[in-house]
Design a protein around this motif. Structure first.
Motif, PDB file in Angstrom:
ATOM      1  N   TYR A 142       0.832  -1.205   0.000  1.00 44.19           N
ATOM      2  CA  TYR A 142       0.000   0.000   0.000  1.00 44.19           C
ATOM      3  C   TYR A 142       0.870   1.260   0.000  1.00 44.19           C
ATOM      4  O   TYR A 142       0.600   2.214  -0.724  1.00 44.19           O
ATOM      5  N   ALA A 143       1.931   1.219   0.798  1.00 41.68           N
ATOM      6  CA  ALA A 143       2.863   2.369   0.843  1.00 41.68           C
ATOM      7  C   ALA A 143       3.518   2.567  -0.523  1.00 41.68           C
ATOM      8  O   ALA A 143       3.687   3.702  -0.982  1.00 41.68           O
ATOM      9  N   VAL A 144       3.881   1.468  -1.191  1.00 42.36           N
ATOM     10  CA  VAL A 144       4.483   1.549  -2.530  1.00 42.36           C
ATOM     11  C   VAL A 144       3.493   2.186  -3.501  1.00 42.36           C
ATOM     12  O   VAL A 144       3.835   3.090  -4.262  1.00 42.36           O
ATOM     13  N   VAL A 145       2.262   1.732  -3.431  1.00 43.22           N
ATOM     14  CA  VAL A 145       1.219   2.195  -4.343  1.00 43.22           C
ATOM     15  C   VAL A 145       0.955   3.690  -4.175  1.00 43.22           C
ATOM     16  O   VAL A 145       0.777   4.414  -5.156  1.00 43.22           O
ATOM     17  N   GLU A 146       0.938   4.139  -2.946  1.00 44.92           N
ATOM     18  CA  GLU A 146       0.657   5.561  -2.690  1.00 44.92           C
ATOM     19  C   GLU A 146       1.650   6.470  -3.404  1.00 44.92           C
ATOM     20  O   GLU A 146       1.273   7.495  -3.952  1.00 44.92           O
ATOM     21  N   LYS A 147       2.924   6.061  -3.378  1.00 47.35           N
ATOM     22  CA  LYS A 147       3.950   6.857  -4.079  1.00 47.35           C
ATOM     23  C   LYS A 147       3.848   6.646  -5.592  1.00 47.35           C
ATOM     24  O   LYS A 147       3.997   7.572  -6.377  1.00 47.35           O
ATOM     25  N   HIS A 148       3.611   5.408  -5.967  1.00 43.11           N
ATOM     26  CA  HIS A 148       3.647   5.034  -7.389  1.00 43.11           C
ATOM     27  C   HIS A 148       2.576   5.743  -8.211  1.00 43.11           C
ATOM     28  O   HIS A 148       2.837   6.252  -9.290  1.00 43.11           O
ATOM     29  N   ARG A 149       1.352   5.773  -7.697  1.00 47.64           N
ATOM     30  CA  ARG A 149       0.243   6.220  -8.564  1.00 47.64           C
ATOM     31  C   ARG A 149       0.303   7.715  -8.866  1.00 47.64           C
ATOM     32  O   ARG A 149      -0.258   8.160  -9.868  1.00 47.64           O
ATOM     33  N   GLU A 150       1.002   8.486  -8.029  1.00 48.55           N
ATOM     34  CA  GLU A 150       1.169   9.910  -8.329  1.00 48.55           C
ATOM     35  C   GLU A 150       2.113  10.110  -9.504  1.00 48.55           C
ATOM     36  O   GLU A 150       1.898  10.924 -10.384  1.00 48.55           O
ATOM     37  N   LYS A 151       3.217   9.313  -9.464  1.00 48.65           N
ATOM     38  CA  LYS A 151       4.271   9.529 -10.446  1.00 48.65           C
ATOM     39  C   LYS A 151       4.044   8.788 -11.763  1.00 48.65           C
ATOM     40  O   LYS A 151       4.307   9.311 -12.833  1.00 48.65           O
ATOM     41  N   TYR A 152       3.563   7.548 -11.670  1.00 50.50           N
ATOM     42  CA  TYR A 152       3.428   6.718 -12.879  1.00 50.50           C
ATOM     43  C   TYR A 152       2.043   6.069 -12.951  1.00 50.50           C
ATOM     44  O   TYR A 152       1.936   4.840 -12.937  1.00 50.50           O
ATOM     45  N   PRO A 153       1.002   6.873 -13.034  1.00 49.03           N
ATOM     46  CA  PRO A 153      -0.353   6.281 -13.013  1.00 49.03           C
ATOM     47  C   PRO A 153      -0.616   5.333 -14.189  1.00 49.03           C
ATOM     48  O   PRO A 153      -1.487   4.469 -14.101  1.00 49.03           O
ATOM     49  N   GLU A 154       0.179   5.469 -15.279  1.00 51.09           N
ATOM     50  CA  GLU A 154      -0.086   4.652 -16.465  1.00 51.09           C
ATOM     51  C   GLU A 154       0.570   3.269 -16.378  1.00 51.09           C
ATOM     52  O   GLU A 154       0.279   2.389 -17.175  1.00 51.09           O
ATOM     53  N   ILE A 155       1.457   3.083 -15.385  1.00 50.04           N
ATOM     54  CA  ILE A 155       2.154   1.790 -15.277  1.00 50.04           C
ATOM     55  C   ILE A 155       1.511   0.935 -14.183  1.00 50.04           C
ATOM     56  O   ILE A 155       1.368   1.369 -13.047  1.00 50.04           O
ATOM     57  N   LEU A 156       1.130  -0.290 -14.566  1.00 49.94           N
ATOM     58  CA  LEU A 156       0.481  -1.185 -13.607  1.00 49.94           C
ATOM     59  C   LEU A 156       1.524  -2.034 -12.883  1.00 49.94           C
ATOM     60  O   LEU A 156       2.480  -2.525 -13.500  1.00 49.94           O
ATOM     61  N   LEU A 157       1.321  -2.183 -11.582  1.00 50.62           N
ATOM     62  CA  LEU A 157       2.154  -3.074 -10.774  1.00 50.62           C
ATOM     63  C   LEU A 157       1.426  -4.420 -10.690  1.00 50.62           C
ATOM     64  O   LEU A 157       0.258  -4.460 -10.314  1.00 50.62           O
ATOM     65  N   CYS A 158       2.151  -5.501 -11.049  1.00 50.74           N
ATOM     66  CA  CYS A 158       1.466  -6.787 -11.245  1.00 50.74           C
ATOM     67  C   CYS A 158       2.050  -7.917 -10.394  1.00 50.74           C
ATOM     68  O   CYS A 158       2.911  -8.675 -10.870  1.00 50.74           O
ATOM     69  N   PRO A 159       1.599  -8.058  -9.140  1.00 44.07           N
ATOM     70  CA  PRO A 159       2.077  -9.166  -8.299  1.00 44.07           C
ATOM     71  C   PRO A 159       1.679 -10.506  -8.913  1.00 44.07           C
ATOM     72  O   PRO A 159       0.574 -10.647  -9.451  1.00 44.07           O
ATOM     73  N   GLU A 160       2.592 -11.454  -8.836  1.00 43.17           N
ATOM     74  CA  GLU A 160       2.439 -12.718  -9.570  1.00 43.17           C
ATOM     75  C   GLU A 160       1.986 -13.863  -8.660  1.00 43.17           C
ATOM     76  O   GLU A 160       2.438 -13.955  -7.520  1.00 43.17           O
ATOM     77  N   THR A 161       1.141 -14.731  -9.199  1.00 44.40           N
ATOM     78  CA  THR A 161       0.806 -15.961  -8.470  1.00 44.40           C
ATOM     79  C   THR A 161       2.043 -16.870  -8.497  1.00 44.40           C
ATOM     80  O   THR A 161       2.671 -17.023  -9.538  1.00 44.40           O
ATOM     81  N   MET A 162       2.385 -17.437  -7.359  1.00 44.18           N
ATOM     82  CA  MET A 162       3.671 -18.123  -7.224  1.00 44.18           C
ATOM     83  C   MET A 162       3.534 -19.645  -7.191  1.00 44.18           C
ATOM     84  O   MET A 162       2.497 -20.185  -6.840  1.00 44.18           O
ATOM     85  N   GLY A 163       4.637 -20.313  -7.535  1.00 43.48           N
ATOM     86  CA  GLY A 163       4.604 -21.764  -7.676  1.00 43.48           C
ATOM     87  C   GLY A 163       5.089 -22.537  -6.467  1.00 43.48           C
ATOM     88  O   GLY A 163       4.792 -23.723  -6.315  1.00 43.48           O
ATOM     89  N   LYS A 164       5.867 -21.862  -5.611  1.00 44.21           N
ATOM     90  CA  LYS A 164       6.355 -22.568  -4.422  1.00 44.21           C
ATOM     91  C   LYS A 164       5.383 -22.309  -3.277  1.00 44.21           C
ATOM     92  O   LYS A 164       4.899 -21.190  -3.094  1.00 44.21           O
ATOM     93  N   LYS A 165       5.138 -23.345  -2.502  1.00 44.95           N
ATOM     94  CA  LYS A 165       4.127 -23.210  -1.447  1.00 44.95           C
ATOM     95  C   LYS A 165       4.540 -22.209  -0.374  1.00 44.95           C
ATOM     96  O   LYS A 165       3.703 -21.611   0.284  1.00 44.95           O
TER      97      LYS A 165
END
Ligand SMILES: [Zn+2]
Length: 285
Positions: free
Chosen positions: A129-152
């Motif tokens: 959330y802290a990352v997003v707060e800074k990110h969306r002001e500066k680069y609203p056009e770039i999406l941050l995409c957390p990935e579904t992971m393979g290791k348990k």
């Protein structure tokens, strides 16, 4: 429209005598592919000039770009120093993406280590959330995409990733089907298995947002205990998941976005195969 392309450069790209990724967009276009995921997984060592050149090449060849952020990110760490470093890896990846005109930055959320999973997830959620707060002001056009992971033992089952993505519109999931298959001990076999994933995504993100997906595919070896063990090529048919039932669902749910192949060494050739399977289904509709 669904785009197809590789993560990184195939072995044959180098075998054909190419050395620089700047040649990749034209090389991919010649194969009728239209996406490319640039790997920053071992660190963001790409200068501004190279990133801009790659972006220009990609635009000239109608290749959409995404970047994969370093593997060292761990937003679930209890150590504030690791969080600062993780934030910097994400910020540097976003900047590289901005220079090349890439719209998506794929990243791994982190792992709980010795902590309890729920506690670690909550920490990652707050830190993101802290990352997003800074990110969306500066680069609203770039999406941050957390990935579904393979290791348990990694944060990133489907529910966790969707919960993270419900934080803000600048977050979108990277759905890695090989990883979901591996973490689930071989969970994806039938069309219904894939349907359940798309139903969950649409329920969480909504009918419109949930259809523009960034996806990863590879055949994958796993162990019952740990999940993901190794990525294989499309020709290694003893490993799942199969692409056909997934392609049928991509057509049925009218999914747009990008399918990136992460198979071992043959990612561009395998992307061509996947694209062929998908196009044949679409032609039959
Ligand atoms: Zn990844």
């Amino acid at each position: 429209m669904l785009r197809f392309g590789p993560s990184g450069n195939s072995a044959i790209f180098y075998a054909e005598g190419y050395k620089s990724s700047l040649k990749m967009p034209a090389w991919l276009k010649a194969k009728k592919l239209n996406a490319y995921e640039y790997s920053l997984t071992r660190g963001v060592r790409l200068g501004r000039e190279t990133a801009e050149k790659l972006g220009a090449e990609a635009r000239a060849n109608e290749i959409s770009l995404s970047v994969h952020a370093p593997y060292f990110i761990n937003l679930a760490s209890p150590n504030p120093e690791n969080i600062t470093k993780s934030e910097k890896y994400i910020a540097d990846s976003v900047e590289a993406a901005a220079f090349m005109g890439a719209q998506r930055v794929v990243f791994h959320t982190g792992s709980p280590g010795k902590a309890e999973r729920k506690e670690a997830f909550d920490r990652a959620y707050r830190n993101l959330y802290a990352v997003v707060e800074k990110h969306r002001e500066k680069y609203p056009e770039i999406l941050l995409c957390p990935e579904t992971m393979g290791k348990k033992n990694q944060i990133g089952n489907l529910d966790e990733i969707l919960k993270l993505c419900m934080l803000d519109e600048c977050l979108m999931p990277t759905i890695d089907f090989g990883h979901l298959h591996a973490a689930g001990g071989g969970a994806l076999n039938s069309k219904d298995d894939f349907r359940r994933i798309f139903e969950r995504i649409l329920e969480a993100l909504g009918e419109e947002r949930g259809r523009k997906l960034h996806m990863h595919y590879s055949r994958i070896e796993y162990t019952e205990k740990g999940g993901e063990k190794k990525h294989w090529t499309y020709a290694d048919k003893q490993y799942g998941p199969e692409f056909e039932p997934l392609a049928l669902c991509l057509a049925e749910y009218k999914i747009t976005g990008t399918v990136i192949t992460e198979t071992a060494g043959t990612m561009a050739e395998d992307a061509v195969i996947l694209m062929g399977i998908y196009n044949a289904i679409m032609d039959d509709l």
